[in-house]
Design a protein around this motif. Sequence first.
Motif, short mmCIF file in Angstrom:
data_model
loop_
_atom_site.label_atom_id
_atom_site.label_comp_id
_atom_site.label_asym_id
_atom_site.label_seq_id
_atom_site.Cartn_x
_atom_site.Cartn_y
_atom_site.Cartn_z
N SER A 415 0.82 -1.23 0.00
CA SER A 415 0.00 0.00 0.00
C SER A 415 0.85 1.27 0.00
CB SER A 415 -0.96 0.03 1.20
OG SER A 415 -1.84 -1.08 1.17
N THR A 416 2.10 1.16 -0.40
CA THR A 416 2.95 2.35 -0.51
C THR A 416 2.57 3.13 -1.77
OG1 THR A 416 4.72 1.15 0.60
CG2 THR A 416 5.32 3.17 -0.57
N THR A 417 2.56 4.46 -1.66
CA THR A 417 2.18 5.32 -2.78
C THR A 417 3.40 6.07 -3.29
OG1 THR A 417 -0.05 5.62 -1.86
CG2 THR A 417 0.72 7.23 -3.49
N PHE A 418 3.68 5.88 -4.60
CA PHE A 418 4.74 6.63 -5.27
C PHE A 418 4.08 7.48 -6.36
CE2 PHE A 418 6.93 2.92 -3.60
CZ PHE A 418 8.08 3.45 -3.07
N GLU A 419 3.83 8.75 -6.06
CA GLU A 419 3.11 9.60 -7.01
C GLU A 419 3.94 9.90 -8.26
OE1 GLU A 419 1.49 13.07 -5.22
OE2 GLU A 419 0.35 11.97 -3.69
N ARG A 420 5.26 9.80 -8.17
CA ARG A 420 6.11 10.03 -9.35
C ARG A 420 6.54 8.71 -10.00
NH1 ARG A 420 8.49 15.20 -9.30
NH2 ARG A 420 6.95 16.63 -8.41
N GLY A 421 5.91 7.64 -9.58
CA GLY A 421 6.25 6.35 -10.16
C GLY A 421 7.15 5.53 -9.24
N ILE A 422 7.00 4.21 -9.39
CA ILE A 422 7.78 3.30 -8.56
C ILE A 422 9.25 3.35 -8.99
CG2 ILE A 422 8.12 0.90 -7.87
CD1 ILE A 422 5.15 0.48 -8.41
N PRO A 423 10.18 3.54 -8.06
CA PRO A 423 11.60 3.53 -8.44
C PRO A 423 11.97 2.18 -9.04
CG PRO A 423 11.30 4.43 -6.23
CD PRO A 423 9.98 3.85 -6.63
N PRO A 424 12.72 2.17 -10.12
CA PRO A 424 13.09 0.90 -10.74
C PRO A 424 13.88 -0.01 -9.82
CG PRO A 424 14.37 2.72 -11.66
CD PRO A 424 13.29 3.32 -10.83
N GLU A 425 14.56 0.54 -8.85
CA GLU A 425 15.35 -0.28 -7.94
C GLU A 425 14.48 -1.18 -7.07
OE1 GLU A 425 17.19 3.45 -9.10
OE2 GLU A 425 15.46 3.08 -7.79
N LEU A 426 13.18 -0.85 -6.99
CA LEU A 426 12.28 -1.63 -6.15
C LEU A 426 11.42 -2.59 -6.97
CD1 LEU A 426 11.07 1.22 -3.75
CD2 LEU A 426 13.01 -0.34 -3.46
N ALA A 427 11.72 -2.73 -8.24
CA ALA A 427 10.87 -3.57 -9.12
C ALA A 427 10.92 -5.04 -8.73
CB ALA A 427 11.30 -3.38 -10.57
N ASP A 428 11.98 -5.47 -8.09
CA ASP A 428 12.10 -6.89 -7.76
C ASP A 428 11.19 -7.32 -6.62
OD1 ASP A 428 14.01 -7.16 -9.67
OD2 ASP A 428 15.72 -6.90 -8.30
N TYR A 429 10.58 -6.36 -5.95
CA TYR A 429 9.71 -6.69 -4.82
C TYR A 429 8.28 -6.81 -5.33
CZ TYR A 429 13.88 -5.58 -2.25
OH TYR A 429 15.19 -5.58 -1.80
N THR A 430 7.78 -8.03 -5.31
CA THR A 430 6.52 -8.37 -5.98
C THR A 430 5.30 -7.75 -5.32
OG1 THR A 430 6.39 -10.42 -4.66
CG2 THR A 430 7.46 -10.55 -6.80
N ASP A 431 5.45 -7.23 -4.10
CA ASP A 431 4.29 -6.66 -3.44
C ASP A 431 3.99 -5.26 -3.95
OD1 ASP A 431 6.55 -5.62 -2.42
OD2 ASP A 431 5.92 -5.63 -0.32
N LEU A 432 4.83 -4.76 -4.88
CA LEU A 432 4.57 -3.45 -5.48
C LEU A 432 3.79 -3.65 -6.77
CD1 LEU A 432 8.00 -1.74 -5.04
CD2 LEU A 432 5.95 -1.45 -3.65
N ASP A 433 2.62 -3.08 -6.86
CA ASP A 433 1.76 -3.23 -8.04
C ASP A 433 1.90 -2.03 -8.95
OD1 ASP A 433 0.86 -5.62 -6.95
OD2 ASP A 433 -0.69 -4.60 -5.79
#
Length: 433
Positions: A415-433
């Motif tokens: 449920s973390t909110t990234f208004e400027r988009g998810i940082p690519p460094e966190l793409a490996d964490y599957t809980d980020l939609d």
Amino acid sequence: MRYTVLSVKVIIAWAVLIVAVGGAVTAWLLMGHTDRDTEADRLKLDAIRTAGSIVVGTGGAAALLLAARRQRSTEIALRQKDRDQADTALAFALRERVAADTRDDAAARRITDLYTKAVELLGSPHAPVRLGGLYALERLAQDNPGQRQTIVNVLCACLRMPCELPDDTSDDLPVEQIEDTYRATYRERLQEREVRLTAQRLITAHLCPGEHTDGPLSTFWRDIDLDLTAATLVGFSLRRCAVRTAVFRSATFVGYADFASAAFSGDADFGATTFTGGANFGATRFAADADFEWTTFTEYANFEAATFATADFEWSTFGDGADFESAQFTHSANFGSTTFTDGADFERTHFHDGANFGAAGFTGYADFRTTVFGGTTNFGAATFTANADFHGAEFCPIPAPRTDSPTDPQVDFHSTTFERGIPPELADYTDLD
């Protein structure tokens, strides 16, 4: 033990008695042998020799008795001398103890009198008199190490007293009185501020280890606890100071607050404090719990290269940027529900045993480059309004219980909110939609 002394008369009487006994024995032997033959003469001579031997032996026995008595009297005299010396030493020690007690009582009375007079000066309505009381207490503490904590407690109590600073003015005075009354009030507030600044300086001046930290030249006071709960502190500085425990809960820091390179060996409580100016905690060392819960940093807060054991910043507000670059958190770090209004710098920060940023709000740039997250990392329900940079961030595996094989990193971005988009460094964490 009683000892009977032989008189001269007794000694003469014994000598006469021994001679008489010898003569009597000799006469008896001669009377008992009246024959004139050669054999009889020999017997007489033997009898005389026997009598002489008896007399000499008796005299020797008497002399031996006298020598024994003399030796015994000498030993008794030496023993009595030892006892007298022991009694004298005991009496001297008792006198020394009484004298020491007397000196201690006199010193205690003197300290009490000086302390009482100094505290009475603090109650004066005149600022110069109160300043004199502060300096008297400081001198008393310097000369008497056992009184230092008590006197620091008094100085802290003075700082905990409510006050109004010179910038506070009243708009409720009548027009015809406002000038004169304001001048008097402003002057009183200036004097009160000077008293408080002096109390602050007297405390912090003795908490900074210098060239002489031990010995008679030392002005450093070790193992001091500070209780400044709800105090109003103006331009407060503990820069390079060392204290044991410090309580600043609900305190207000007016102006710049400097804690750079300070060392807290015990707990440090900054809960619910307000920093109206900048706050500098650069390279500060917190060896125990550091509590900044509900703390408000109005202006820039610097914690660069600070070292924390357990740190709690939950519900805190950083109004003008927070810098934790290269900081070390050796135990858990809690930033849950913290608000970072104008940027948060955690570059090269190391969280050794878990970091909680759950529900935190980042409205400015969030810098987590090359940050090391050990233990459980929680960013659940956090909000990143601006850019968030996790380039080079490392989420360390956690050792599994009772085995040497590490498990996957425990990272929560649910449920973390990234208004400027998810940082690519966190793409490996599957809980980020």
